[in-house]
Design a protein around this motif. Structure first.
Motif, PDB file in Angstrom:
ATOM      1  N   LEU A 176      -8.816 -11.541   2.939  1.00  0.00           N
ATOM      2  CA  LEU A 176      -8.347 -10.157   3.013  1.00  0.00           C
ATOM      3  C   LEU A 176      -9.523  -9.248   3.368  1.00  0.00           C
ATOM      4  O   LEU A 176     -10.573  -9.333   2.733  1.00  0.00           O
ATOM      5  CB  LEU A 176      -7.763  -9.722   1.670  1.00  0.00           C
ATOM      6  CG  LEU A 176      -6.407 -10.290   1.279  1.00  0.00           C
ATOM      7  CD1 LEU A 176      -6.040  -9.819  -0.123  1.00  0.00           C
ATOM      8  CD2 LEU A 176      -5.344  -9.852   2.259  1.00  0.00           C
ATOM      9  N   SER A 226      -8.213  -4.220   0.144  1.00  0.00           N
ATOM     10  CA  SER A 226      -6.976  -4.164  -0.635  1.00  0.00           C
ATOM     11  C   SER A 226      -5.983  -3.244   0.078  1.00  0.00           C
ATOM     12  O   SER A 226      -6.377  -2.287   0.734  1.00  0.00           O
ATOM     13  CB  SER A 226      -7.280  -3.633  -2.032  1.00  0.00           C
ATOM     14  OG  SER A 226      -6.072  -3.423  -2.715  1.00  0.00           O
ATOM     15  N   PHE A 227      -4.691  -3.560  -0.069  1.00  0.00           N
ATOM     16  CA  PHE A 227      -3.679  -2.775   0.631  1.00  0.00           C
ATOM     17  C   PHE A 227      -2.863  -1.897  -0.317  1.00  0.00           C
ATOM     18  O   PHE A 227      -1.758  -1.490   0.018  1.00  0.00           O
ATOM     19  CB  PHE A 227      -2.748  -3.708   1.416  1.00  0.00           C
ATOM     20  CG  PHE A 227      -3.447  -4.394   2.550  1.00  0.00           C
ATOM     21  CD1 PHE A 227      -3.731  -3.710   3.713  1.00  0.00           C
ATOM     22  CD2 PHE A 227      -3.856  -5.716   2.445  1.00  0.00           C
ATOM     23  CE1 PHE A 227      -4.397  -4.335   4.759  1.00  0.00           C
ATOM     24  CE2 PHE A 227      -4.519  -6.348   3.474  1.00  0.00           C
ATOM     25  CZ  PHE A 227      -4.802  -5.653   4.644  1.00  0.00           C
ATOM     26  N   VAL A 228      -3.403  -1.648  -1.500  1.00  0.00           N
ATOM     27  CA  VAL A 228      -2.676  -0.774  -2.433  1.00  0.00           C
ATOM     28  C   VAL A 228      -2.533   0.608  -1.815  1.00  0.00           C
ATOM     29  O   VAL A 228      -3.395   1.064  -1.056  1.00  0.00           O
ATOM     30  CB  VAL A 228      -3.377  -0.681  -3.805  1.00  0.00           C
ATOM     31  CG1 VAL A 228      -3.359  -1.997  -4.536  1.00  0.00           C
ATOM     32  CG2 VAL A 228      -4.801  -0.174  -3.640  1.00  0.00           C
ATOM     33  N   LEU A 229      -1.429   1.256  -2.156  1.00  0.00           N
ATOM     34  CA  LEU A 229      -1.142   2.558  -1.565  1.00  0.00           C
ATOM     35  C   LEU A 229      -1.812   3.654  -2.388  1.00  0.00           C
ATOM     36  O   LEU A 229      -2.011   3.495  -3.598  1.00  0.00           O
ATOM     37  CB  LEU A 229       0.368   2.790  -1.535  1.00  0.00           C
ATOM     38  CG  LEU A 229       1.196   1.745  -0.782  1.00  0.00           C
ATOM     39  CD1 LEU A 229       2.681   2.123  -0.823  1.00  0.00           C
ATOM     40  CD2 LEU A 229       0.730   1.623   0.656  1.00  0.00           C
ATOM     41  N   ASN A 245       2.149  -0.804  -6.495  1.00  0.00           N
ATOM     42  CA  ASN A 245       0.833  -1.380  -6.206  1.00  0.00           C
ATOM     43  C   ASN A 245       0.596  -2.697  -6.951  1.00  0.00           C
ATOM     44  O   ASN A 245      -0.177  -3.537  -6.500  1.00  0.00           O
ATOM     45  CB  ASN A 245      -0.270  -0.373  -6.527  1.00  0.00           C
ATOM     46  CG  ASN A 245      -0.442   0.643  -5.408  1.00  0.00           C
ATOM     47  OD1 ASN A 245      -0.047   0.390  -4.273  1.00  0.00           O
ATOM     48  ND2 ASN A 245      -1.015   1.790  -5.722  1.00  0.00           N
ATOM     49  N   VAL A 291       2.037  -4.998  -4.649  1.00  0.00           N
ATOM     50  CA  VAL A 291       1.151  -5.150  -3.490  1.00  0.00           C
ATOM     51  C   VAL A 291       0.046  -6.152  -3.808  1.00  0.00           C
ATOM     52  O   VAL A 291      -0.240  -7.063  -3.020  1.00  0.00           O
ATOM     53  CB  VAL A 291       0.536  -3.789  -3.093  1.00  0.00           C
ATOM     54  CG1 VAL A 291      -0.544  -3.968  -2.025  1.00  0.00           C
ATOM     55  CG2 VAL A 291       1.610  -2.839  -2.592  1.00  0.00           C
ATOM     56  N   LEU A 292      -0.557  -5.999  -4.970  1.00  0.00           N
ATOM     57  CA  LEU A 292      -1.642  -6.904  -5.349  1.00  0.00           C
ATOM     58  C   LEU A 292      -1.154  -8.350  -5.433  1.00  0.00           C
ATOM     59  O   LEU A 292      -1.887  -9.282  -5.127  1.00  0.00           O
ATOM     60  CB  LEU A 292      -2.238  -6.477  -6.697  1.00  0.00           C
ATOM     61  CG  LEU A 292      -3.068  -5.195  -6.652  1.00  0.00           C
ATOM     62  CD1 LEU A 292      -3.418  -4.720  -8.051  1.00  0.00           C
ATOM     63  CD2 LEU A 292      -4.339  -5.403  -5.829  1.00  0.00           C
ATOM     64  N   GLN A 298      -0.049  -9.205  -1.387  1.00  0.00           N
ATOM     65  CA  GLN A 298      -0.804  -8.796  -0.202  1.00  0.00           C
ATOM     66  C   GLN A 298      -1.407  -9.987   0.552  1.00  0.00           C
ATOM     67  O   GLN A 298      -1.491  -9.972   1.777  1.00  0.00           O
ATOM     68  CB  GLN A 298      -1.894  -7.784  -0.555  1.00  0.00           C
ATOM     69  CG  GLN A 298      -2.956  -8.270  -1.493  1.00  0.00           C
ATOM     70  CD  GLN A 298      -3.980  -7.167  -1.786  1.00  0.00           C
ATOM     71  OE1 GLN A 298      -3.938  -6.097  -1.202  1.00  0.00           O
ATOM     72  NE2 GLN A 298      -4.907  -7.439  -2.695  1.00  0.00           N
TER      73      GLN A 298
END
Lengths: 242, 216
Positions: free
Chosen positions: A66, A69-72, B31, B34-35, B38
């Motif tokens: 990765l 991180s893709f957290v919003l 989220n 998401v974690l 992802q």
């Protein structure tokens, strides 16, 4: 029984059957036929093995790392209303009122996206202009080499005339680098020491595109500027593969 | 991988609760999902698009779109399949936009129902670890070859093969993800695998010596 076996041998299994067999998804009745056929058919055994190995190779591909991180962002909000009136709401919370949207978040997101698009278009334009500038510069540089090539190879009168056509038309005033003779053809004159413009002001040879030095200068300038433009406008690559 | 960490052990009930909170607009709950997902989402997009600088952007956009559209998710079906559907659709859209190899669409029209291909791929696997995919180590060269092979597949076959052979989804989950029937999934996977097998066979001379076929 012998006839049945003969039929099985003639009718090989399809790739779809073998692939599905590989995944254990073949219906039981097909499975029995496939097993019986595979027991005697070397061609189908090889086919099955090649598919198995392809699957194994794909399965063994490592997961890419990765890049981030893709957290919003916490400020992210959902759409105010569903995209279509028929879109089903969540069955878990049918009565819960929907949290109202705050538009600034959308503005931020859209502004960011617009900025990205602007940046993309700017880079694309820069690349295009840079390429054109570099090409024109290269042409000018090459054109400045033509007299040398002609001199070296005993250039013809025709090519000599071509190289001075532009100055001849632009600067027909006395003292210009080229003068037409009586037959209407052009004759190459020695490079002027002080070329002049129509207004009478003098330009140094390096700035006059009709001179060899000027073309070389402008050629190098455009080429360098073009390369710089290409470097600035090149595509960014934020991450690499695994 | 480390990014998933403790979120690997997300139970079904926890997931349901997080989805319900996300549907009420709770970003922090989303989220957590998401974690958890992802890595899978990024991996699918990566395998769909290749080593391309838009993979991270598409992944981010997929999560954003999923959050905005999570109210359309109905409980009782696989959330992973739903999420991967959003991601694979966005990856397909991105691929079509770039149109890197327009000639492939013509290849996709060729129907391919011959029962057999000529050669095997016996030696594409490192010696000593055959039959144990978990221990198989692929060279960088072979990884690149596989990725290039994936990119030659028509989009529908590529999605099916990536979801099945790389992500390990079942036929039913892939059917949910791609909104098709298990029969269609089965057909796409088999045709995709066959193309991949033929692609690798056609390029085996590019592989290191110990990967070559040993029945030559």
């Amino acid at each position: 029984m012998t006839e049945h076996n003969g039929q099985q041998e003639k009718q090989h299994l399809t790739t779809t059957q073998l692939s599905t067999l590989l995944d254990g998804q073949l219906p039981i009745e097909e499975r029995e036929f496939s097993d019986a056929h595979l027991a005697t058919c070397e061609q189908c055994q090889l086919e099955l093995e090649s598919l198995r190995q392809t699957k194994m190779l794909l399965h063994a591909l490592p997961r890419p790392a990765l890049p981030r991180s893709f957290v919003l962002p916490i400020s992210t909000r959902q759409a105010e209303t569903p995209a279509t009136p028929l879109a089903p709401l969540a069955s878990i919370t049918p009565i819960t009122p929907i949290t109202p949207i705050t538009t600034p978040t959308y503005h931020n997101r859209n502004t960011s996206r617009r900025a990205d698009m602007r940046s993309y278009y700017t880079r694309t334009a820069l690349r295009t202009v840079g390429t054109l500038a570099a090409m024109v510069g290269l042409v000018l540089l090459l054109s400045s080499l033509i007299p040398f090539v002609n001199n070296k190879g005993g250039g013809t009168a025709q090519s000599g005339g071509n190289s001075t056509t532009l100055p001849a038309t632009r600067q027909a005033t006395p003292g210009g680098p080229v003068a037409p003779n009586l037959r209407g053809t052009t004759v190459t004159q020695p490079q002027p020491t002080h070329p002049s413009t129509s207004s009478g002001t003098f330009l140094p040879p390096v700035l006059d595109i009709s001179t060899l030095v000027g073309r070389t200068f402008y050629g190098i300038l455009l080429f360098v500027l073009g390369i710089i433009g290409l470097m600035i406008g090149r595509r960014r690559e934020p991450h690499r593969g695994p | 991988m480390g990014n998933t960490g403790d979120f690997d052990r997300l139970t079904h009930d926890d997931e349901e609760r997080l989805i319900a909170r996300s549907q009420r607009g709770d970003v922090e709950a989303f989220n957590q999902l998401v974690l958890h997902y992802q890595q899978a989402v990024y991996s699918v997009v990566f395998r769909m698009l290749g080593n391309h600088d838009t993979v991270a952007d598409v992944t981010q956009d997929a999560f954003l779109a999923a959050f905005k559209g999570i109210r359309s998710y109905r409980g009782g079906t696989s959330f992973r399949a739903w999420l991967l559907r959003v991601a694979s659709n966005m990856a397909c859209d991105q691929w079509r936009r770039t149109q890197r190899r327009p000639a492939e669409s013509l290849d996709a029209l060729i129907e391919d129902d011959e029962p057999h291909a000529p050669a095997l791929l016996n030696a594409l696997i490192l010696t000593g670890v055959e039959g144990n995919p978990e221990e198989m180590l692929l060279s960088q060269e072979l990884q690149e070859l596989l990725q290039q092979g994936l990119e030659t597949l028509p989009l529908e076959q590529r999605v099916a093969v990536v979801l099945c052979d790389i992500e390990g989804l079942s036929y039913e989950e892939i059917a949910e993800t791609t909104e098709t029937t298990p029969g269609t999934v089965r057909s796409r996977i088999s045709r995709g695998r066959r193309r991949m097998r033929d692609y690798l066979n056609a390029h085996r001379e590019l592989l290191p010596r110990n990967y070559r076929l040993h029945r030559e």
